[in-house]
Design a protein around this motif. Structure first.
Motif, PDB file in Angstrom:
ATOM      1  N   GLU A 155      71.235 -28.217 -31.731  1.00 40.34           N
ATOM      2  CA  GLU A 155      70.198 -27.783 -32.852  1.00 40.34           C
ATOM      3  C   GLU A 155      70.380 -27.998 -34.261  1.00 40.34           C
ATOM      4  N   ILE A 156      71.542 -27.864 -34.531  1.00 36.37           N
ATOM      5  CA  ILE A 156      71.878 -27.715 -35.898  1.00 36.37           C
ATOM      6  C   ILE A 156      71.690 -29.372 -36.648  1.00 36.37           C
ATOM      7  N   GLU A 157      71.895 -30.443 -35.771  1.00 37.68           N
ATOM      8  CA  GLU A 157      71.503 -31.563 -36.134  1.00 37.68           C
ATOM      9  C   GLU A 157      69.968 -31.828 -36.560  1.00 37.68           C
ATOM     10  N   ILE A 158      69.155 -31.143 -35.445  1.00 38.28           N
ATOM     11  CA  ILE A 158      67.855 -31.303 -35.812  1.00 38.28           C
ATOM     12  C   ILE A 158      67.164 -30.576 -37.191  1.00 38.28           C
ATOM     13  N   THR A 159      67.950 -29.482 -37.263  1.00 30.50           N
ATOM     14  CA  THR A 159      67.817 -28.670 -38.316  1.00 30.50           C
ATOM     15  C   THR A 159      68.109 -29.371 -39.720  1.00 30.50           C
ATOM     16  N   LYS A 160      69.257 -29.893 -39.710  1.00 30.25           N
ATOM     17  CA  LYS A 160      69.962 -30.639 -40.713  1.00 30.25           C
ATOM     18  C   LYS A 160      68.881 -31.735 -41.360  1.00 30.25           C
ATOM     19  N   GLU A 161      68.213 -32.355 -40.133  1.00 30.80           N
ATOM     20  CA  GLU A 161      67.395 -33.582 -40.345  1.00 30.80           C
ATOM     21  C   GLU A 161      66.024 -32.986 -41.039  1.00 30.80           C
ATOM     22  N   GLU A 162      65.722 -31.691 -40.704  1.00 26.45           N
ATOM     23  CA  GLU A 162      64.333 -31.279 -41.223  1.00 26.45           C
ATOM     24  C   GLU A 162      64.810 -30.621 -42.736  1.00 26.45           C
ATOM     25  N   VAL A 163      65.949 -30.060 -42.936  1.00 30.89           N
ATOM     26  CA  VAL A 163      66.197 -29.904 -44.283  1.00 30.89           C
ATOM     27  C   VAL A 163      66.509 -30.977 -45.296  1.00 30.89           C
ATOM     28  N   ARG A 164      67.128 -32.065 -44.801  1.00 31.36           N
ATOM     29  CA  ARG A 164      67.181 -32.980 -45.718  1.00 31.36           C
ATOM     30  C   ARG A 164      65.673 -33.475 -46.008  1.00 31.36           C
ATOM     31  N   GLY A 165      64.781 -33.765 -44.913  1.00 30.52           N
ATOM     32  CA  GLY A 165      63.448 -34.002 -45.122  1.00 30.52           C
ATOM     33  C   GLY A 165      62.828 -33.105 -46.275  1.00 30.52           C
ATOM     34  N   VAL A 166      62.918 -31.724 -46.360  1.00 29.86           N
ATOM     35  CA  VAL A 166      62.546 -30.958 -47.067  1.00 29.86           C
ATOM     36  C   VAL A 166      62.809 -31.128 -48.585  1.00 29.86           C
ATOM     37  N   TYR A 167      64.031 -31.092 -48.505  1.00 30.96           N
ATOM     38  CA  TYR A 167      64.692 -31.585 -49.982  1.00 30.96           C
ATOM     39  C   TYR A 167      64.204 -32.922 -50.387  1.00 30.96           C
TER      40      TYR A 167
END
Length: 550
Positions: free
Chosen positions: A233-245
């Motif tokens: 799950e964390i990899e998906i979340t990290k991708e989303e966070v990187r997209g937001v930033y």
């Protein structure tokens, strides 16, 4: 480790100096003071305060206490056939169980003592041990018991940290299914705890009751995120966070450029435009700052999903406000550029590009669909406004596409096609990048697994070598002791031999002296006899001459 747990460890192991003594005291404390109860707490301090916990909670507390005491500790996990166990334990109906709860992870600990890892299962207490043992589920001594083989579905192995545990696919499946079917888990846990409570000799108030479901799920989320989250799950979340930033960082310059553009346009041109544009710009700055704040604050907490979803809503609301801004500035753009659609396409193209980077929680594909549809709907709306003259009629200014349906529909079709190609291309690029990134991550994980296996083998080999070294040193010590003992014996024998030689020499010398004295006496006697014989012979001869006989 906080001071409270450190002080507790000092109190528990007081007076013990050996690792065996320390771990025995810790084990006794957990079994006597922390009662068994099916729940999820995850925090060792909270487990101490509540006075109860599941095998997971007690294993975490055991690990913390053991490591604070200076001992080397790790986790071991076994999948238990909980459905079979509870059917045998309390004749529960098998239909009562969802599939994911059939195989329950049982957590215990291992401590490195005398060169080997030794198991310690402190999950139960005196009552639960008695209940399990009485019903034939376990074998062995309390504190070191094991489930019988017929109840063990799978050995997951040893894990150094909880973060390593979360990487295991079976653990991931169990906890994610537990969350998705949490009410059934709650119902079963409540039934099991109540069944245990009825058979307890020591009926401690509170053990029969369940904590609130939302509190248990929150503790599970906090536990998962405290130790880095599920990698799946964390990899998906990290991708989303990187997209937001990434999008937040790119949007600030856009708002600054738009602000400069509208300020200069008001100064240079005489064409008026609505002040609503400043509302849009102000909202954009504030929404951007709020999105950055929410994601930054919750980046390493369970609230990150909520923050990302809130960011998506703020983002989509901004797309709607942007359409209103276009409506109120149509006279300006039509007068200066002949049409407002160029500005609309450019603006929504920016939004659509952002969507392809993974704004929505559903992933890149869903985000692109959302932003593509919103962008196309709003561009169609702007085209409708301009074509019908709704947005510009109050100034008697008509758009470039006004009363020209062929050009208007052609532009709309071209816009649709351009957006489709643009987003498809973005999607393809991002998918390729994601695939390459995933492949790289898989290779990295494989290398990490190989490294872990190699480290484990090195550790095992090191342990073997240390054991062999210890045995050699022990053999060397024994040999040195034997050599010293034999040397001492030889020295003592030499000293004794010297003394005996001296004594024997003295005895011989004494005998020699006696023999010499005897020899002298004997020789003197013989000489005397010879002289006497000569003298007698002489006398005889003299007498014979005289004619006398003797």
């Amino acid at each position: 480790m906080n001071n409270n747990l450190s002080n507790l460890v000092l109190e528990i192991i007081k007076g013990e100096t050996t690792p065996e003594g320390k771990i025995k005291k810790i084990s006794q404390f957990l079994r006597n003071k922390i009662k068994y109860k099916i729940t999820i707490i995850g925090d060792p301090q909270k487990t101490l305060e509540l006075g109860f916990g599941s095998c997971l909670d007690k294993a975490i507390l055991f690990d913390e206490l053991a490591k604070t005491a200076g001992l080397k500790s790790r986790y071991r996990i076994t999948l238990i056939d909980m459905k079979k166990a509870l059917i045998d334990l309390s004749s529960v109906n098998s239909k009562f169980f969802p599939e994911f709860l059939s195989f329950f992870p049982h957590f215990l600990n291992e401590v490195f003592l005398n060169g080997v890892w030794q198991k310690f299962d402190c999950s139960g207490d005196s009552d639960t041990d008695r209940i399990f043992y009485k019903n034939g589920l376990t074998i062995g001594e309390p504190g070191n018991y094991e489930f019988k083989k017929e109840y063990i579905k799978k050995e997951l192995g040893a894990f150094n940290e909880i973060s390593d545990v979360l990487k295991n696919p079976d653990i991931y499946y169990f906890f994610t299914q537990l969350k998705s079917d949490k009410r059934k888990f709650y119902k079963i846990a409540k039934f099991i705890n109540l069944s245990f409570f009825k058979e307890r000799n020591e009926k401690i108030k509170g053990l029969e009751k369940m904590r609130p479901l939302n509190e248990i799920i929150n503790d599970l989320d906090n536990l998962v995120y405290k130790y880095g989250g599920f990698p799946q799950e964390i990899e998906i979340t990290k991708e989303e966070v990187r997209g937001v930033y990434g999008i937040v960082g790119a949007r600030y310059p856009i708002f600054i450029y738009l602000t400069i553009f509208f300020v200069l346009s008001r100064i240079i041109t005489s064409v008026p435009f609505s002040s609503f544009v400043y509302f849009y710009l102000g909202y954009g700055f504030l929404a951007n700052a709020l999105i950055h704040f929410l994601v930054k604050k919750n980046e390493h907490s369970p609230g990150i999903k909520v923050a990302i979803n809130a960011s998506v809503l703020l983002f989509l609301l901004e797309m709607f406000i942007f359409a209103l801004m276009i409506y109120f500035t149509m006279p300006f753009f039509i007068t200066i550029f002949g049409s407002v659609l160029w500005f609309a396409v450019l603006g929504y193209l920016t939004y659509s590009s952002g969507g392809a980077r993974g704004w929505a929680a559903g992933g890149v594909a869903v985000a692109s669909i959302y932003t593509f549809l919103f962008s196309f709907v709003f561009i169609s709306l702007v085209l409708f406004w301009e074509y019908t003259g709704i947005g510009a009629s109050h100034l008697n200014i008509y758009g470039f596409f006004y009363q020209k349906p062929y050009y208007a529909m052609s532009f709309l079709a071209l816009s649709f096609l351009y957006f489709l190609i643009h987003d498809a291309n973005n999607l393809f690029i991002w998918r390729e990048l994601k695939y390459k990134s995933k492949t790289l991550e898989e290779r990295t994980k494989e290398l990490e697994i190989l490294k872990e296996q190699l480290d484990e083998k090195v550790k095992e080999r090191t342990i073997e070598l240390e054991k062999a070294k210890s045995e050699l040193e022990e053999s060397k010590t024994v040999l040195e002791i034997k050599v010293k003992a034999r040397t001492r014996e030889l020295e003592e024998l030499t000293e004794t031999l010297d003394e005996k030689v001296k004594e024997r020499t003295a005895e011989l010398q004494k005998r020699i002296n006696e023999l010499e004295r005897f020899h002298k006496v004997t020789v003197g006697r013989e000489l005397k006899m010879i002289e006497l014989k000569k003298e007698l012979k002489k006398i005889k001869e003299e007498e014979k001459i005289k004619g006398r006989s003797i």
